[in-house]
Design an enzyme around this catalytic site. Structure first.
Site, short mmCIF file in Angstrom:
data_model
loop_
_atom_site.label_atom_id
_atom_site.label_comp_id
_atom_site.label_asym_id
_atom_site.label_seq_id
_atom_site.Cartn_x
_atom_site.Cartn_y
_atom_site.Cartn_z
N LEU A 10 13.82 5.78 0.80
CA LEU A 10 13.82 6.01 2.25
C LEU A 10 14.68 4.98 2.97
CD1 LEU A 10 10.02 6.73 2.78
CD2 LEU A 10 11.88 8.38 2.96
N LYS A 14 15.03 -6.15 3.19
CA LYS A 14 15.61 -7.43 2.81
C LYS A 14 15.20 -7.84 1.38
CE LYS A 14 16.27 -11.96 4.93
NZ LYS A 14 15.70 -12.89 5.93
N PHE A 15 13.98 -7.51 1.01
CA PHE A 15 13.46 -7.98 -0.27
C PHE A 15 13.28 -6.88 -1.31
CE2 PHE A 15 11.53 -10.61 3.13
CZ PHE A 15 12.37 -11.70 2.95
N GLY A 16 13.67 -5.65 -0.96
CA GLY A 16 13.49 -4.56 -1.92
C GLY A 16 13.72 -3.23 -1.25
N VAL A 18 12.26 0.93 -0.05
CA VAL A 18 11.13 1.76 0.36
C VAL A 18 11.36 3.16 -0.22
CG1 VAL A 18 9.80 2.62 2.32
CG2 VAL A 18 10.97 0.42 2.51
N ASP A 127 9.11 -9.09 17.64
CA ASP A 127 10.41 -8.58 17.21
C ASP A 127 10.53 -7.09 17.55
OD1 ASP A 127 12.95 -8.81 16.21
OD2 ASP A 127 12.37 -8.83 14.10
#
Ligand code: AMP
Length: 273
Positions: A10, A14-16, A18, A127
């Site tokens: 999807l 930043k770290f992997g 979805v 944010d």
């Protein structure tokens, strides 16, 4: 992981990544966020991530992306998330240029009600921007990415750099202070961006954007109702002590008249005091 069938990707974080996924026994469709521990370690954010997951896991509101559960193995962390079929509000906005007052009013009502619920629990998102808001299959907003949010029982200001430039409140620039009304400012910027098609203080380069934010002068290149302008000016306000609380925005006359089918679930039962 054996409980899930994995589908198409999807998006990339930043770290992997979805992925679309389905729980095997109930056939329940979810979004599975997979993050690599090596990456998290490299950026030294494991503490922040743990906090983000715990905050999201405990929030339960129709306009906040649900985190149903989370688990980990030797190399990865997994979050089982509610699936938001239509993806980021950001792409929706870029595709349509700008949105009608009716559609914007529904979104502003939903995001304000979700934030009123968070603020009541001493959680600030910090944010808010169209990249961090997802849209589900029915066209309802889902607030996501609690990466910068802080569960702050003391309600004191914190001196941390947070947020991105277009949505940065002036106090962050002049005194590097993150006030408790940082989200309120950002909702005003979001409302403007939805109605106009670009952020209110967008400049040529970072310095110009920061200067414009500090001057806080909002101009409207296309016709917008007086009621909408009035609400924006209650949120995009230099004095951070004077920004409209989220419970008030969720029941604002502009929201009520332009989006009559929107019903706040939190603000309705928690009037501002
Ligand atoms: P993130 O790492 O949370 O920034 O996610 C990366 C991208 O994946 C996002 O920008 C979305 O496009 C997509 N995505 C993340 N979570 C979901 C979700 N629950 N439903 C649908 N798409 C998602």
């Amino acid at each position: 992981m054996d409980n899930f069938d994995i589908g198409r990707p999807l998006g990339k974080g930043k770290f992997g990544n979805v992925y679309l996924a389905r729980e095997k026994s109930q056939k329940f469709v979810v979004a599975l966020k997979v993050m690599f521990k090596v990456q998290i370690g490299k950026y030294n954010v494991s503490h922040q991530l743990k906090r983000e997951i715990e905050i999201q896991y405990h929030l339960c509101h129709p306009n906040i992306l649900r985190c149903f559960c989370y688990f980990h193995d030797e190399s990865r962390i997994y979050m089982v998330l509610e699936f938001a079929e239509k993806g980021e509000l950001f792409s929706h906005l870029r595709k349509h240029g700008r949105l009608s007052e009716e559609e914007t009013a529904k979104y502003i009502g939903q995001v304000s009600d979700a934030l009123a619920y968070c603020h009541d629990k001493n959680v600030w998102h910090r944010d808010i921007k169209p990249e961090n808001i997802l849209v589900d299959g029915l066209g309802n907003l889902k607030l996501a990415d609690f990466g910068w949010s802080v569960h702050d029982k003391t309600k004191e200001n914190r001196n941390t750099v947070c947020g991105t430039l277009d949505y940065l409140p002036p106090e962050m620039i002049t005194s590097n202070t993150c006030s408790t009304t940082v989200d309120n400012w950002a909702v005003g910027v979001l409302m403007y961006e939805c109605l106009v098609g670009k952020a209110p203080f967008e400049g040529n380069g970072q310095k110009e954007t920061l200067d414009r934010i500090k001057r806080c002068r909002v101009v409207y290149p296309n016709p917008i109702s007086e009621e909408a302008k009035a609400l924006i000016s209650k949120l995009i306000t230099l004095d951070y002590l004077n920004r409209a609380p989220m419970v008030e925005v969720a029941i604002d006359p502009w929201v009520r008249t332009r989006a009559p089918s929107f019903k706040p679930v939190f603000a309705k039962t928690h009037p501002h005091h």
